[in-house]
Structure formats: C-alpha cells, structure tokens
Design an enzyme around this catalytic site. Structure first.
Site, mmCIF file in Angstrom:
data_model
loop_
_atom_site.group_PDB
_atom_site.id
_atom_site.type_symbol
_atom_site.label_atom_id
_atom_site.label_comp_id
_atom_site.label_asym_id
_atom_site.label_seq_id
_atom_site.Cartn_x
_atom_site.Cartn_y
_atom_site.Cartn_z
ATOM 1 N N THR A 143 0.889 -1.141 0.085
ATOM 2 C CA THR A 143 0.052 0.103 0.010
ATOM 3 C C THR A 143 0.834 1.271 0.085
ATOM 4 O O THR A 143 0.701 2.284 -0.846
ATOM 5 C CB THR A 143 -0.925 0.042 1.329
ATOM 6 O OG1 THR A 143 -1.830 -1.111 1.263
ATOM 7 C CG2 THR A 143 -1.691 1.206 1.453
ATOM 8 N N HIS B 194 4.417 -9.857 2.817
ATOM 9 C CA HIS B 194 3.548 -11.013 3.291
ATOM 10 C C HIS B 194 2.809 -11.677 2.103
ATOM 11 O O HIS B 194 1.952 -12.599 2.526
ATOM 12 C CB HIS B 194 2.597 -10.354 4.150
ATOM 13 C CG HIS B 194 1.274 -9.597 3.757
ATOM 14 N ND1 HIS B 194 0.223 -9.907 3.743
ATOM 15 C CD2 HIS B 194 1.248 -8.203 3.456
ATOM 16 C CE1 HIS B 194 -0.646 -9.012 3.281
ATOM 17 N NE2 HIS B 194 0.142 -7.960 3.035
ATOM 18 N N SER C 224 5.259 -6.701 -1.980
ATOM 19 C CA SER C 224 5.084 -6.848 -0.509
ATOM 20 C C SER C 224 5.353 -8.185 -0.074
ATOM 21 O O SER C 224 5.381 -8.900 -0.729
ATOM 22 C CB SER C 224 3.391 -6.581 -0.186
ATOM 23 O OG SER C 224 2.855 -6.919 0.970
ATOM 24 N N CYS D 226 -21.713 -8.523 0.475
ATOM 25 C CA CYS D 226 -21.857 -8.737 2.007
ATOM 26 C C CYS D 226 -20.670 -9.078 2.684
ATOM 27 O O CYS D 226 -20.349 -8.456 3.884
ATOM 28 C CB CYS D 226 -22.857 -9.652 2.352
ATOM 29 S SG CYS D 226 -24.464 -9.588 1.419
HETATM 30 C C1 LIG Z 1 -1.971 -7.303 -0.993
HETATM 31 C C2 LIG Z 1 -1.983 -6.426 -2.138
HETATM 32 C C3 LIG Z 1 -1.625 -4.779 -1.951
HETATM 33 C C4 LIG Z 1 -1.338 -4.261 -0.492
HETATM 34 O O1 LIG Z 1 -0.116 -4.804 0.052
HETATM 35 P P1 LIG Z 1 0.158 -4.465 1.721
HETATM 36 O O2 LIG Z 1 1.492 -4.952 2.040
HETATM 37 O O3 LIG Z 1 -0.897 -5.408 2.283
HETATM 38 O O4 LIG Z 1 -0.229 -3.072 2.021
HETATM 39 C C5 LIG Z 1 -1.512 -4.099 -2.891
HETATM 40 N N1 LIG Z 1 -1.644 -4.578 -4.190
HETATM 41 C C6 LIG Z 1 -2.099 -5.643 -4.415
HETATM 42 C C7 LIG Z 1 -2.307 -6.428 -5.922
HETATM 43 C C8 LIG Z 1 -2.075 -6.501 -3.313
HETATM 44 O O5 LIG Z 1 -2.613 -7.894 -3.609
#
Ligand SMILES: *Cc1c(COP(=O)(O)O)cnc(C)c1O
EC number: 2.8.1.7
Length: 387
Positions: free
Chosen positions: A70, A199, A197, A323
C-alpha cells in the site's frame, strides 16, 4: 485446515522467521548509528536490499524499503503526481486495480488531477490500443497492475511499458501478486517503478519495497530523517526487511518449480470444478492468469454462505460478493469484467500456495461440489430457475 487464500496473505516461512530472529533482541541496533551494533543492522539491511533487487532484476540502489504494498503504491503515484503537477495532471490506470492504487487515484481526482480508468473487458485484460488513445500531452503517469489480486489476470506490462517509455511518461506497476510467482524483470517489463509486498510471498506483514529506476524522480509523501534516500524516512524495520530479503531469495530459487506445481494444481481445480459443477463459470482469462489463482462463480449461490460452509469443512477461501466487503458493494473487479451484481454474489476465489498438495485439491473439488449442491437445495433462486 486447508489454506487457500494466499492472495490475502501467506504464512511466514520458518526459514524466514529464523533469519529475522537475531534482529529483535541481540542485533537490535539502529541502522543509522556508527558503532558496530548499528552497522550489523545496516549490513543485514543492505544484504536484504540485494536479495530484493535480485528477484526483479534491479540494482540495489533502485530499491526503497517501505511498510508494504500500500505504501509503495502511494509513494509511486502521489510522489509522481506531486513532482510533475506543473507539467501535467493526467494519470492513466485500470478499472481493476487494488484499492491501494484505485483509492489513491480517487483521492488525486478530488485534488485537481484527472484519471482515466481503462476498461478490461470480459477476460479481465486491458487493451493496449485503449491505452494509446488515452494518452494526452498532460499524461504524467501510467499505473497498471501486473496481475490482479481477485481474478488473477496478467496484464501486457512490457508492451505498456514500451509505449510509456517512448512517450516519456512514468510507468508504475503493482506487482504485489506476481513477485515470487512468475518471472518479474524490471528491464524486460520497461517499468520505472514497481511495488512489492513481503507478506504475499511468505515474508512478514508490514514490510515491502518500491523499485525506482535510476534517474526517476518522485516527491516524498512523508518527511523526516533522511532514511531510504529521503524517499521513505523513518527508522528501518530491520527484522522485517531481513525477512523480506530472505523470502525473496527463497522464492527466486524455487520459482520455476513452484510455478509448475501451482499451475498444474490450478488447472486440475479449474477443469474439475467446471466439469463437475453445473452452472459454474471461471472469472478472468483462462490461461493469462496467476499460476495460483482460480476464481469461479456459481449461479444462485451466496458467496458468504459458500465461504462459511467451506470453512466448516476446513477450507479457507474468499469471495467478491457484496456482503463480505465492509462497504457492502460488490467487487469492482467483478463489475469491471461485465458481471451483473447478482452474478458477483456467487463468486469464489481460491488462491493456492506451494504447501498445498494434490490431496488438498481433490478434497476441495469434492467439498465445492457438495456445498454448492447443498446450498442450491435451499436457494429460492435456484428452485425458481427450474433447474
Ligand atoms: C495485498 C496487495 C496490496 C497491499 O499490500 P500490503 O502490503 O498489504 O499493503 C497491494 N496490491 C495488491 C495487488 C495486493 O494484492
């Protein structure tokens, strides 16, 4: 439990955890200090920078550590917008971006920028001809994701990059879903900036990186000490960065093998479900998709009931149904590929990981078959359709 939601997050690889451990209690120094304890942290961070650079074919100096995907997306997009606001105010993106890109563009629209959202059609892929038409002399940035987090479709990034490069427009891609899953090479892809990212590739949460090609300039969006070349100030998350580096080096080593394994599990899942469950469909292009992604929809099924019933059978998965979201709106991605709202209700995303086995997939195919049949028996929609 069978975990089939790796696009949401992945478990930390035990080897990654082991690599991180010394940097919490023993080697806890601040990387900006001069004594040896600080230098240990600094060295570990620079080794990690090399590991991250290596998985995307970049130079170490081109990697900025951030708090995750993000933040990387925000720095690339707002950083370019602020830097070049006197040159132009037009940004091009797609209708299926992750909220980290989508909402950033929406925010900039409220602040004097104009954004073109390229359509993706039924297969979930942008057309390069649409992009060419959208470019104006005010365009300062193109940001198109490498692969989509919901439907897994892969965009023609190298082609888009070639056009951007020719026109002298910065090109950013959100590659959070692809790094570690398919080959990513910043040079071949002609990108100026790329987000990743930790994780999503078996590293810890809360850490990521932004590739910024040598010579590309962005305005910082937060200010502080001069860490990360002043682009992302703040005392570095050394354990997290070490974890990200280790995760990248493991992913790089196993990339070809894992991609082959995941593709064959994915194809078995897709073929079996489409064959064995009546009125089932695949969302997104059949082959131009992530090796670990299958996204189905089932007529007359509520995604939430499907997820919860699968959970009771020990399967973790997700849906783009309204939902399930905090905004109570259907997934903008499923709307963008032309689904009706009622169709999006019955969507199921399965995202595989390298620890999933053939038995997991067999069990899941049977579970989906049973659960869909059971839910349809109770569904007034299904009964009314006379099937
Ligand atoms: C998970 C994700 C993000 C955000 O990454 P974070 O490390 O959770 O902030 C951004 N872009 C895509 C395509 C994602 O799958």
């Amino acid at each position: 439990m069978i975990y089939l939601d790796h696009s949401a997050t992945s478990p930390v690889d035990p080897e990654v955890f082991e690599a991180m451990k010394p940097y919490f209690i023993d080697s806890f120094g601040n990387a900006s200090t001069l004594y040896s304890l600080g230098r240990e942290g600094k060295n570990a961070m620079e080794a990690a920078r090399e590991q991250v650079a290596s998985i995307i074919g970049a130079e170490t100096k081109e990697i900025i550590f951030t708090s995750g995907g993000t933040e990387s997306d925000n720095i690339a997009i707002k950083g370019t917008a602020y830097k070049f606001k006197n040159k132009g105010n037009h940004i091009i993106t797609s209708t299926i971006e992750h909220p980290a890109v989508y909402e950033t563009c929406k925010y900039l629209e409220k602040n004097g920028f104009e954004v073109t959202y390229l359509p993706v059609y039924n297969d979930g892929i942008v057309k390069v001809s649409d992009l060419k038409e959208a470019i104006t002399d005010k365009t300062i940035l193109i940001t198109i994701m490498h692969a989509n987090n919901e439907i897994g479709t892969i965009q023609p990034i190298a082609e888009i990059g070639a056009i951007a490069r020719e026109k002298g427009i910065y090109f950013h891609t959100d590659a959070v879903q692809t790094v570690g899953k398919i080959p990513v090479d910043v040079k071949e892809m002609n990108v100026d900036m790329l987000s990743l990212s930790s994780h999503k590739l078996y590293g810890p949460k809360g850490v990521g990186a932004l590739y910024i090609r040598k010579g590309v300039r962005v305005e910082p969006i937060i200010h502080g000490g001069g860490h990360e070349r002043g682009i992302r100030p703040g005392t570095e998350n050394i354990p997290g960065i070490v974890g990200l580096g280790k995760a990248c080096s493991i992913a790089k080593e196993n990339l070809v093998r894992d991609a082959q394994k995941l593709t064959s599990l994915r194809d078995k899942l897709i073929d079996s479900v489409l064959e064995q469950v009546e009125d089932s469909y695949l969302n997104g292009h059949r082959t131009k998709r992530l090796p670990n992604n299958a996204n189905f929809r089932f007529t007359a099924i509520e995604g939430e009931s499907l997820i919860l019933t699968l959970d009771s059978k020990g399967i973790a998965s997700s849906t783009g149904s309204a939902c399930s979201s905090t905004k109570l709106e259907p997934s903008h991605v499923l709307m963008a590929i032309g689904l009706k709202e009622v169709e999006s209700h019955g969507s199921l995303r399965i995202s595989l990981g390298h620890e999933n086995t053939e038995e997991d997939i067999n069990y899941t195919i049977n579970a989906i078959k049973e659960v869909v049949a059971k839910l349809r028996k109770m569904s007034p929609l299904w009964c009314a359709s006379g099937t």
